[in-house]
Design a protein around this motif. Structure first.
Motif, PDB file in Angstrom:
ATOM      1  N   ARG A   1       0.732  -1.149   0.091  1.00 54.19           N
ATOM      2  CA  ARG A   1       0.173  -0.085   0.100  1.00 54.19           C
ATOM      3  C   ARG A   1       0.907   1.195  -0.204  1.00 54.19           C
ATOM      4  N   GLU A   2       0.578   2.408  -0.695  1.00 54.74           N
ATOM      5  CA  GLU A   2       1.403   3.343  -0.834  1.00 54.74           C
ATOM      6  C   GLU A   2       2.490   3.141  -1.620  1.00 54.74           C
ATOM      7  N   MET A   3       2.432   2.590  -2.802  1.00 51.16           N
ATOM      8  CA  MET A   3       3.697   2.184  -3.460  1.00 51.16           C
ATOM      9  C   MET A   3       4.888   2.749  -3.462  1.00 51.16           C
ATOM     10  N   HIS A   4       4.734   4.196  -3.672  1.00 54.52           N
ATOM     11  CA  HIS A   4       5.961   4.845  -3.789  1.00 54.52           C
ATOM     12  C   HIS A   4       6.961   4.906  -2.696  1.00 54.52           C
ATOM     13  N   HIS A   5       6.543   4.477  -1.170  1.00 56.39           N
ATOM     14  CA  HIS A   5       7.446   4.134  -0.416  1.00 56.39           C
ATOM     15  C   HIS A   5       8.248   3.068  -0.377  1.00 56.39           C
TER      16      HIS A   5
ATOM     17  N   GLU B   1      16.144   1.755  -1.830  1.00 51.92           N
ATOM     18  CA  GLU B   1      17.247   2.789  -1.949  1.00 51.92           C
ATOM     19  C   GLU B   1      18.102   3.047  -0.779  1.00 51.92           C
ATOM     20  N   HIS B   2      17.161   3.147   0.492  1.00 51.13           N
ATOM     21  CA  HIS B   2      17.915   3.488   1.766  1.00 51.13           C
ATOM     22  C   HIS B   2      18.614   2.414   2.224  1.00 51.13           C
ATOM     23  N   ILE B   3      17.942   1.167   2.354  1.00 49.17           N
ATOM     24  CA  ILE B   3      18.594  -0.135   2.932  1.00 49.17           C
ATOM     25  C   ILE B   3      19.768  -0.563   2.015  1.00 49.17           C
ATOM     26  N   SER B   4      19.741  -0.433   0.789  1.00 53.86           N
ATOM     27  CA  SER B   4      20.772  -0.828   0.023  1.00 53.86           C
ATOM     28  C   SER B   4      22.190  -0.091   0.379  1.00 53.86           C
ATOM     29  N   LYS B   5      22.200   0.972   1.067  1.00 51.35           N
ATOM     30  CA  LYS B   5      23.347   1.525   1.608  1.00 51.35           C
ATOM     31  C   LYS B   5      23.655   1.374   2.930  1.00 51.35           C
ATOM     32  N   VAL B   6      22.992   0.539   3.580  1.00 58.64           N
ATOM     33  CA  VAL B   6      22.971   0.104   4.969  1.00 58.64           C
ATOM     34  C   VAL B   6      24.067  -1.115   5.051  1.00 58.64           C
ATOM     35  N   ARG B   7      25.204  -0.959   5.740  1.00 56.99           N
ATOM     36  CA  ARG B   7      26.290  -1.878   5.882  1.00 56.99           C
ATOM     37  C   ARG B   7      26.065  -3.429   6.931  1.00 56.99           C
ATOM     38  N   GLY B   8      25.478  -2.660   7.978  1.00 55.82           N
ATOM     39  CA  GLY B   8      25.266  -3.795   9.042  1.00 55.82           C
ATOM     40  C   GLY B   8      23.816  -4.395   8.921  1.00 55.82           C
ATOM     41  N   PRO B   9      23.287  -5.093  10.050  1.00 56.52           N
ATOM     42  CA  PRO B   9      22.066  -5.875   9.918  1.00 56.52           C
ATOM     43  C   PRO B   9      20.991  -4.580   9.804  1.00 56.52           C
ATOM     44  N   VAL B  10      19.801  -4.892   9.103  1.00 59.28           N
ATOM     45  CA  VAL B  10      19.074  -3.964   8.857  1.00 59.28           C
ATOM     46  C   VAL B  10      17.784  -4.216   9.801  1.00 59.28           C
ATOM     47  N   ARG B  11      17.384  -3.072  10.611  1.00 57.45           N
ATOM     48  CA  ARG B  11      16.104  -3.456  11.285  1.00 57.45           C
ATOM     49  C   ARG B  11      15.106  -2.216  10.970  1.00 57.45           C
TER      50      ARG B  11
ATOM     51  N   LEU C   1      14.586   6.846   8.015  1.00 53.61           N
ATOM     52  CA  LEU C   1      13.650   7.313   7.550  1.00 53.61           C
ATOM     53  C   LEU C   1      12.311   7.034   8.166  1.00 53.61           C
ATOM     54  N   LEU C   2      11.440   7.793   8.380  1.00 55.96           N
ATOM     55  CA  LEU C   2       9.898   7.951   9.100  1.00 55.96           C
ATOM     56  C   LEU C   2       9.012   7.980   8.000  1.00 55.96           C
ATOM     57  N   PHE C   3       8.063   6.838   7.832  1.00 54.28           N
ATOM     58  CA  PHE C   3       7.135   6.706   6.547  1.00 54.28           C
ATOM     59  C   PHE C   3       5.762   6.933   7.118  1.00 54.28           C
ATOM     60  N   ALA C   4       5.253   8.079   6.667  1.00 53.39           N
ATOM     61  CA  ALA C   4       3.771   8.463   7.168  1.00 53.39           C
ATOM     62  C   ALA C   4       2.658   7.959   6.066  1.00 53.39           C
ATOM     63  N   GLY C   5       1.572   8.269   6.467  1.00 55.25           N
ATOM     64  CA  GLY C   5       0.471   7.785   5.287  1.00 55.25           C
ATOM     65  C   GLY C   5       0.192   8.918   4.449  1.00 55.25           C
ATOM     66  N   HIS C   6      -0.497   8.961   3.281  1.00 58.75           N
ATOM     67  CA  HIS C   6      -0.661   9.879   2.427  1.00 58.75           C
ATOM     68  C   HIS C   6      -1.459  10.941   2.973  1.00 58.75           C
ATOM     69  N   SER C   7      -2.181  10.827   3.942  1.00 55.15           N
ATOM     70  CA  SER C   7      -3.055  11.945   4.319  1.00 55.15           C
ATOM     71  C   SER C   7      -2.395  12.605   5.573  1.00 55.15           C
ATOM     72  N   GLU C   8      -1.363  12.226   6.037  1.00 53.07           N
ATOM     73  CA  GLU C   8      -0.831  12.824   7.202  1.00 53.07           C
ATOM     74  C   GLU C   8       0.396  13.645   7.290  1.00 53.07           C
TER      75      GLU C   8
ATOM     76  N   VAL D   1       7.667  11.124   3.696  1.00 52.31           N
ATOM     77  CA  VAL D   1       8.796  10.560   4.301  1.00 52.31           C
ATOM     78  C   VAL D   1       9.453  11.844   4.849  1.00 52.31           C
ATOM     79  N   TYR D   2       9.926  11.330   6.220  1.00 53.58           N
ATOM     80  CA  TYR D   2      10.653  12.264   6.986  1.00 53.58           C
ATOM     81  C   TYR D   2      11.852  11.588   7.653  1.00 53.58           C
TER      82      TYR D   2
END
Length: 288
Positions: free
Chosen positions: A102-106, A112-122, A261-268, A284-285
């Motif tokens: 849902r909200e595919m653009h996120h 893209e963001h996690i591709s740059k993370v070198r350690g374990p992703v959470r 990154l903090l992902f919010a809803g489309h109406s928030e 995205v914040y």
């Protein structure tokens, strides 16, 4: 909604609405008390026009206990502050509208963001509902990280225990799963056969990545620890007032990595609520 009754109803109740009648008594006072209780328990602000929803959702609980008046149900809750009925009350008034990706653009932004993370992703899915969001996150992690996804984790929390039970089961109607592209369906789901025809189950390589926990965002202590590479809190803040939203955002901040990154809803829109986060774009914040 207030009780629909024939003319001659008790004072303080609505009567009639065309031909429609209701068999359970919901007064204005009852509705006001329900609004107060769900705000106190879950931070949800119920508008006046939600009477019909409140009636229909809580009516099942009244009938379960053999009650005909909402006032009796509320008295039952008041007498038993530690009863599990409070959980059923909260579950009934929680909205679970979700879908895979849902909200595919996120998700390209997350990839893209996690591709740059070198350690374990959470990643934290803070309003996981019936599981479509955290499993969509897990699919994205698999697609981007490959073998490194085995070390990645998605923490998925929600206040609704019934929704979490469905999420843990990871079983969905095949019509819902078919909305995904064929490659994702093949890679991440088992199609049901026989008595499970028409259903699809999330494969173990995804379920093993997701940890589901019951959690109330209004609780004084959260049973999770950061830091997270991303937090998804989408389409839940709209049910809170601005004061509650600001308080939750302040509590998110120390749990997010400095570049997270903090992902919010489309109406928030959090830009005018808290100075802790700044808008990066498309709901995205990042930390200010």
């Amino acid at each position: 909604m207030t009780q629909f009754r024939a003319p001659g109803s008790e004072p303080g109740q609505w009567s009639g609405l065309g031909h429609l009648e209701r068999d359970l008594v919901l007064t204005d006072e009852d509705f006001a008390k329900i609004r107060q209780l769900i705000y106190q328990r879950a931070g949800i602000v119920l508008a006046e026009h939600k009477r019909e929803m409140v009636y229909s959702r809580l009516a099942k609980r009244l009938r379960h206990h053999g009650l005909t008046r909402f006032s009796d149900y509320l008295e039952r809750l008041a007498r038993q502050p530690d009863s599990r009925e409070w959980e059923a009350f909260t579950n009934a008034l929680t909205t679970n509208l979700t879908a895979f990706f849902r909200e595919m653009h996120h998700f390209p932004l997350l990839a893209e963001h996690i591709s740059k993370v070198r350690g374990p992703v959470r990643i934290w899915s803070a309003a996981a509902s019936t599981g479509e969001e955290p499993y969509s996150i897990a699919m994205t992690l698999h697609e981007v990280l490959g073998a490194r996804a085995n070390d990645a984790r998605v923490v998925a929390t929600d206040i609704d225990t019934e929704a979490l039970a469905r999420a843990r089961a990871g079983v969905y109607p095949i019509e819902q799963v078919r909305k995904l592209d064929d490659e994702r369906v093949r890679r991440f789901f088992h199609k049901g056969r026989g008595q499970h025809e028409g259903l699809a189950r999330v494969r173990p390589e995804l379920t093993s990545m997701v940890e589901f926990q019951h959690m109330n965002l209004l609780a004084p202590q959260w049973p999770i620890k950061g830091p997270f590479d991303a937090i998804f809190c989408r389409n839940v803040m709209i049910y809170f007032d601005k004061q509650t939203q600001a308080r939750i955002l302040e509590r998110f901040a120390p749990l997010l990595k400095p570049d997270g990154l903090l992902f919010a809803g489309h109406s928030e829109n959090f830009s005018y609520i808290s100075k802790v986060f700044r808008l990066r774009g498309q709901t995205v914040y990042t930390l200010a």
